[in-house]
Each structure stands twice: as structure tokens, then as C-alpha cells.
Design a protein around this motif. Sequence first.
Motif, PDB file in Angstrom:
ATOM      1  N   MET A   1       0.845  -1.203   0.000  1.00  0.00           N
ATOM      2  CA  MET A   1       0.000   0.000   0.000  1.00  0.00           C
ATOM      3  C   MET A   1       0.873   1.244   0.000  1.00  0.00           C
ATOM      4  O   MET A   1       1.715   1.433   0.877  1.00  0.00           O
ATOM      5  N   THR A   2       0.723   2.101  -1.002  1.00  0.00           N
ATOM      6  CA  THR A   2       1.487   3.343  -1.084  1.00  0.00           C
ATOM      7  C   THR A   2       0.538   4.524  -1.180  1.00  0.00           C
ATOM      8  O   THR A   2      -0.347   4.559  -2.036  1.00  0.00           O
ATOM      9  N   VAL A   3       0.733   5.474  -0.291  1.00  0.00           N
ATOM     10  CA  VAL A   3       0.015   6.739  -0.362  1.00  0.00           C
ATOM     11  C   VAL A   3       0.954   7.749  -1.009  1.00  0.00           C
ATOM     12  O   VAL A   3       2.034   8.033  -0.494  1.00  0.00           O
ATOM     13  N   LEU A   4       0.552   8.276  -2.160  1.00  0.00           N
ATOM     14  CA  LEU A   4       1.366   9.248  -2.887  1.00  0.00           C
ATOM     15  C   LEU A   4       0.774  10.640  -2.692  1.00  0.00           C
ATOM     16  O   LEU A   4      -0.425  10.846  -2.891  1.00  0.00           O
ATOM     17  N   THR A   5       1.610  11.585  -2.308  1.00  0.00           N
ATOM     18  CA  THR A   5       1.168  12.959  -2.121  1.00  0.00           C
ATOM     19  C   THR A   5       1.882  13.853  -3.122  1.00  0.00           C
ATOM     20  O   THR A   5       3.112  13.816  -3.232  1.00  0.00           O
ATOM     21  N   ILE A   6       1.108  14.648  -3.845  1.00  0.00           N
ATOM     22  CA  ILE A   6       1.651  15.537  -4.867  1.00  0.00           C
ATOM     23  C   ILE A   6       1.403  16.975  -4.439  1.00  0.00           C
ATOM     24  O   ILE A   6       0.268  17.376  -4.180  1.00  0.00           O
ATOM     25  N   PHE A   7       2.476  17.735  -4.349  1.00  0.00           N
ATOM     26  CA  PHE A   7       2.429  19.126  -3.917  1.00  0.00           C
ATOM     27  C   PHE A   7       2.614  20.033  -5.134  1.00  0.00           C
ATOM     28  O   PHE A   7       3.660  20.000  -5.782  1.00  0.00           O
ATOM     29  N   PHE A   8       1.608  20.843  -5.435  1.00  0.00           N
ATOM     30  CA  PHE A   8       1.653  21.772  -6.558  1.00  0.00           C
ATOM     31  C   PHE A   8       1.911  23.188  -6.050  1.00  0.00           C
ATOM     32  O   PHE A   8       1.063  23.766  -5.372  1.00  0.00           O
ATOM     33  N   CYS A   9       3.054  23.749  -6.401  1.00  0.00           N
ATOM     34  CA  CYS A   9       3.354  25.122  -6.014  1.00  0.00           C
ATOM     35  C   CYS A   9       2.540  26.098  -6.850  1.00  0.00           C
ATOM     36  O   CYS A   9       2.059  25.772  -7.937  1.00  0.00           O
ATOM     37  N   GLY A  10       2.407  27.320  -6.351  1.00  0.00           N
ATOM     38  CA  GLY A  10       1.640  28.341  -7.039  1.00  0.00           C
ATOM     39  C   GLY A  10       2.445  29.037  -8.120  1.00  0.00           C
ATOM     40  O   GLY A  10       3.640  28.761  -8.328  1.00  0.00           O
ATOM     41  N   THR A  11       1.812  29.964  -8.824  1.00  0.00           N
ATOM     42  CA  THR A  11       2.461  30.709  -9.898  1.00  0.00           C
ATOM     43  C   THR A  11       3.732  31.392  -9.395  1.00  0.00           C
ATOM     44  O   THR A  11       3.718  32.101  -8.390  1.00  0.00           O
ATOM     45  N   GLY A  12       4.841  31.142 -10.078  1.00  0.00           N
ATOM     46  CA  GLY A  12       6.112  31.755  -9.721  1.00  0.00           C
ATOM     47  C   GLY A  12       6.783  31.146  -8.514  1.00  0.00           C
ATOM     48  O   GLY A  12       7.866  31.591  -8.103  1.00  0.00           O
ATOM     49  N   SER A  13       6.189  30.125  -7.919  1.00  0.00           N
ATOM     50  CA  SER A  13       6.732  29.512  -6.713  1.00  0.00           C
ATOM     51  C   SER A  13       7.344  28.152  -7.033  1.00  0.00           C
ATOM     52  O   SER A  13       6.955  27.490  -7.996  1.00  0.00           O
ATOM     53  N   ASN A  14       8.295  27.719  -6.218  1.00  0.00           N
ATOM     54  CA  ASN A  14       8.964  26.438  -6.461  1.00  0.00           C
ATOM     55  C   ASN A  14       9.313  25.738  -5.153  1.00  0.00           C
ATOM     56  O   ASN A  14       9.060  26.269  -4.073  1.00  0.00           O
ATOM     57  N   LYS A  15       9.890  24.561  -5.273  1.00  0.00           N
ATOM     58  CA  LYS A  15      10.148  23.707  -4.106  1.00  0.00           C
ATOM     59  C   LYS A  15      11.153  24.313  -3.130  1.00  0.00           C
ATOM     60  O   LYS A  15      11.249  23.875  -1.984  1.00  0.00           O
ATOM     61  N   PHE A  16      11.896  25.333  -3.562  1.00  0.00           N
ATOM     62  CA  PHE A  16      12.903  25.947  -2.696  1.00  0.00           C
ATOM     63  C   PHE A  16      12.363  27.142  -1.915  1.00  0.00           C
ATOM     64  O   PHE A  16      13.122  27.827  -1.224  1.00  0.00           O
ATOM     65  N   ASP A  17      11.060  27.393  -1.996  1.00  0.00           N
ATOM     66  CA  ASP A  17      10.492  28.552  -1.323  1.00  0.00           C
ATOM     67  C   ASP A  17      10.296  28.358   0.177  1.00  0.00           C
ATOM     68  O   ASP A  17       9.636  29.172   0.832  1.00  0.00           O
ATOM     69  N   THR A  18      10.873  27.314   0.704  1.00  0.00           N
ATOM     70  CA  THR A  18      10.900  27.141   2.162  1.00  0.00           C
ATOM     71  C   THR A  18      11.677  28.279   2.822  1.00  0.00           C
ATOM     72  O   THR A  18      11.504  28.536   4.013  1.00  0.00           O
ATOM     73  N   THR A  19      12.521  28.955   2.041  1.00  0.00           N
ATOM     74  CA  THR A  19      13.319  30.064   2.584  1.00  0.00           C
ATOM     75  C   THR A  19      13.114  31.345   1.778  1.00  0.00           C
ATOM     76  O   THR A  19      13.954  32.230   1.802  1.00  0.00           O
ATOM     77  N   HIS A  20      11.994  31.457   1.078  1.00  0.00           N
ATOM     78  CA  HIS A  20      11.739  32.648   0.272  1.00  0.00           C
ATOM     79  C   HIS A  20      11.544  33.870   1.160  1.00  0.00           C
ATOM     80  O   HIS A  20      10.882  33.799   2.204  1.00  0.00           O
ATOM     81  N   GLU A  21      12.104  35.003   0.735  1.00  0.00           N
ATOM     82  CA  GLU A  21      12.081  36.214   1.556  1.00  0.00           C
ATOM     83  C   GLU A  21      10.678  36.757   1.813  1.00  0.00           C
ATOM     84  O   GLU A  21      10.469  37.530   2.760  1.00  0.00           O
ATOM     85  N   ASN A  22       9.699  36.378   0.988  1.00  0.00           N
ATOM     86  CA  ASN A  22       8.339  36.889   1.186  1.00  0.00           C
ATOM     87  C   ASN A  22       7.545  36.114   2.233  1.00  0.00           C
ATOM     88  O   ASN A  22       6.433  36.520   2.584  1.00  0.00           O
ATOM     89  N   PHE A  23       8.108  35.003   2.718  1.00  0.00           N
ATOM     90  CA  PHE A  23       7.373  34.141   3.655  1.00  0.00           C
ATOM     91  C   PHE A  23       8.194  33.985   4.938  1.00  0.00           C
ATOM     92  O   PHE A  23       9.306  33.452   4.911  1.00  0.00           O
ATOM     93  N   TRP A  24       7.611  34.408   6.028  1.00  0.00           N
ATOM     94  CA  TRP A  24       8.380  34.489   7.273  1.00  0.00           C
ATOM     95  C   TRP A  24       8.817  33.128   7.777  1.00  0.00           C
ATOM     96  O   TRP A  24       9.867  32.994   8.407  1.00  0.00           O
ATOM     97  N   ASN A  25       8.028  32.075   7.492  1.00  0.00           N
ATOM     98  CA  ASN A  25       8.384  30.733   7.962  1.00  0.00           C
ATOM     99  C   ASN A  25       8.230  29.711   6.833  1.00  0.00           C
ATOM    100  O   ASN A  25       7.907  28.554   7.084  1.00  0.00           O
ATOM    101  N   GLY A  26       8.456  30.158   5.602  1.00  0.00           N
ATOM    102  CA  GLY A  26       8.356  29.270   4.452  1.00  0.00           C
ATOM    103  C   GLY A  26       6.994  29.316   3.783  1.00  0.00           C
ATOM    104  O   GLY A  26       5.968  29.429   4.452  1.00  0.00           O
ATOM    105  N   GLU A  27       6.972  29.268   2.458  1.00  0.00           N
ATOM    106  CA  GLU A  27       5.714  29.162   1.697  1.00  0.00           C
ATOM    107  C   GLU A  27       5.096  27.803   2.000  1.00  0.00           C
ATOM    108  O   GLU A  27       5.794  26.801   2.113  1.00  0.00           O
ATOM    109  N   ILE A  28       3.790  27.747   2.126  1.00  0.00           N
ATOM    110  CA  ILE A  28       3.130  26.591   2.726  1.00  0.00           C
ATOM    111  C   ILE A  28       3.335  25.287   1.957  1.00  0.00           C
ATOM    112  O   ILE A  28       3.605  24.239   2.553  1.00  0.00           O
ATOM    113  N   VAL A  29       3.230  25.302   0.632  1.00  0.00           N
ATOM    114  CA  VAL A  29       3.294  24.055  -0.127  1.00  0.00           C
ATOM    115  C   VAL A  29       4.705  23.474  -0.098  1.00  0.00           C
ATOM    116  O   VAL A  29       4.896  22.281   0.182  1.00  0.00           O
ATOM    117  N   SER A  30       5.709  24.310  -0.373  1.00  0.00           N
ATOM    118  CA  SER A  30       7.083  23.815  -0.350  1.00  0.00           C
ATOM    119  C   SER A  30       7.487  23.379   1.054  1.00  0.00           C
ATOM    120  O   SER A  30       8.235  22.404   1.221  1.00  0.00           O
TER     121      SER A  30
END
Length: 380
Positions: free
Chosen positions: A1-30
Motif C-alpha cells: 500500500m502506497t500513499v502518494l502525495t503531490i504538492f503543486f506550487c503556485g504561480t512563480g513559486s517552487n520547491k525551494f520557497d521554504t526560505t523565500h524572503e516573502n514568507f516568514w516561515n516558508g511558503e506553505i506548499v514547499s
Amino acid sequence: MTVLTIFFCGTGSNKFDTTHENFWNGEIVSTLASNHVGREYAEFIVVDGPGSGNLQADDLFTKTKEYGLTGTLFGTGWEENVMHAMNIIKGKCDWQRQQLTEAEYNRLKAAGIPIEDVKIEGSWFWRKYNYGDRSVTQQKLQEQIIKTFRKDGIIPTKVNLVGWSRGGISCHMLANAMFKDSALKNIPVNIFAIDPVPGISNFQDERVKLASNVKEYVGFYARDERSKGFSCVIPQTATGTKTSVYPMAGRHATLAGNATAGGGVPTNSSDMKALVDPGRIVRHLAETCLKRWGVSLTRTLNLSDADLKTLTANVVRDEAKYKLMHNLSYTYFTELDKGERYVSLGSKGVPFSTVKGAIYTPATGLATSVLDISAYAHLR
């Protein structure tokens, strides 16, 4: 049994936005994706949003190209993102990046790996560089990860989708594409969408309606957004789909973790944490749903009811600050519908708070009071 989770970032956002300057504690999806404790490709993937710069182009399971500004303005490229996700679910790519990039070539050369010298082709003005072929492509490596680590077969037994902005709409698109695919249509799908906004002229059925393969839909919508062209979608769900939609104070980016007073670029260091409460509430409830849907996460907020009451009380305390957001716009122009945000209920435009009724849990829908934390009880 495998549960697969797919995270879709928003427009202009990517997986590295955990440290983006516009988000105080990381963008939520990344941030949610980075806290997934499973194995990437086998148990989760992160898909960069349209207009994010194609940082993932070489790793995708389907071929794409750089769309630049059209990705930001119109979402161009999200069809390829959906096809990539479909191929990941099936564990089979339809394209491979066979040529080395310049960075890969230089890294192998520096390591002393015996590879051919770079080939220079064409005239001086139209010069191109061929760095040679990969012996093993990224896609083949990822296919092997899927084969090795998915339990009881390649096809997952459940798929969870998380997305913000056009990433939320990408969740709708993928769920519908799965329903139309004979190999995937019977996989149960859960969706957690954060202010899904398709952009102008992007209200086709595959983006505003959902089929019966979606078993649970949870959506949070920015109550104080007024930007023209930012109409969010409350999808038309199938009979039997457990559907929960909630209002949240703030603008489009506020819900994703942008805590500035204007919901945009920080003006100074103190502005970074001006309004943290909505983002914390949404992130906590996303974590709550994902854990209930079979996902293991680390670094979760684990808020108590007392914590939620404090956060919602803070929202009420700061009501005047949220009302100031009504005069702001990401697109210069603002729009109102009877004093409220204009939203799309399926493909029909309606005022924000009119989205309610017995099809929703709770039935108060987008008219639910921010103070009513009991409305979240069934999400646990």
C-alpha cells in the motif's frame, strides 16, 4: 500500500520557497513537502508552479519548455505539470533528458570521470555546445526509485493533492485527468487547496468541476483579497464527495504564509511577521488533514484548541488591518461584488459569503465565522 502525495506550487513559486524572503516561515506548499518524511518520487513529489523558471525541466517525466512571462500571466505549462504528475503516478516517463548540462559536465570533469570533451557546433555567431550524453538519465533513476520503494505495486492506493493558487487549480486538473484514465480512475483522491486561482479565461470544466474519484475536498479562501483577475474557484464536487470550504482572513499570499501587512513584498524586517495568524491556522489544518490521509510529517505545528482560539482572537483583534487590504491589488485594479470578493462557484460568479449550503461541512461554508474553531473539528 502506497500513499502518494503531490504538492503543486503556485504561480512563480517552487520547491525551494521554504526560505523565500516573502514568507516568514516558508511558503506553505514547499514547506509541507519538505516536511514529508517519505521517499521523493515513490511517496511524494513537488511540482514547481507556472512561471517559476523551469528549475525542474530536466527532471520532469514529460517534456516541457520555458514559457517565461506567459506562465506567470496565463498559467502556460501547467498542462505539462499535470502530465508529469500522471506519469509519476504510473511510474513511467514519456521523455528523458539524455544530454548532460554544462554544470553536470563540469562536475564530472572535475571529478576525473573519463568523458568526451565538449563539442562546439555551428558558426561563431550561432555557436552551440554539446556536452555529451548521460549514461543514466534522471528519469530512469527516478523510475527505479518508484519500482523499488512503492509497496504492493507501482500504482498507489491513494493520492493526496495539495496546492496553492494555480497549484490548487492544478489539483483539480490532475484529479480530472486521473478520472479519465482507465488505469487511475478508481484511485481515491483527497485535495487540500489554498485559495485556488486560475487567472483570467481559465474557467474550463477540468478546472472548476471535480468527479467522484475525489473523496474529500478541503479548501481555504482569502476573504480579504480584492485583486482583479484573482477570482478563486470553489469547485463543483460530485455527490458523495465530502466538501469543506472555509474563509480565512487575509489576501491570496497571506494564506500561504506571507505575513506582511499588505500581503506582498515585505517593507522592512518588522513587516515580515505583521499578520502571521492566518498562515499558521491554514498550515496546521493542512498538516492535520495530511496526517489523517496517511502522510507522515515532521516539524508540524501541532496546535491545540487553545492555540487556535488565540490565533483566531488575534485575527479579530487585527480586523482593521485586514480591511485595509481591500484597497490593494496584485494587478493594480480591484474588484468587488456587493462589497465582497468576487468568486467562481463552479463556473458561475457569485459574492464570497453566498457559498454555503447543505453540500458543505460545515453548511456555513464561506460564511463561517473565523472565531468558530468547532468548524474545523471534523478535519481531525
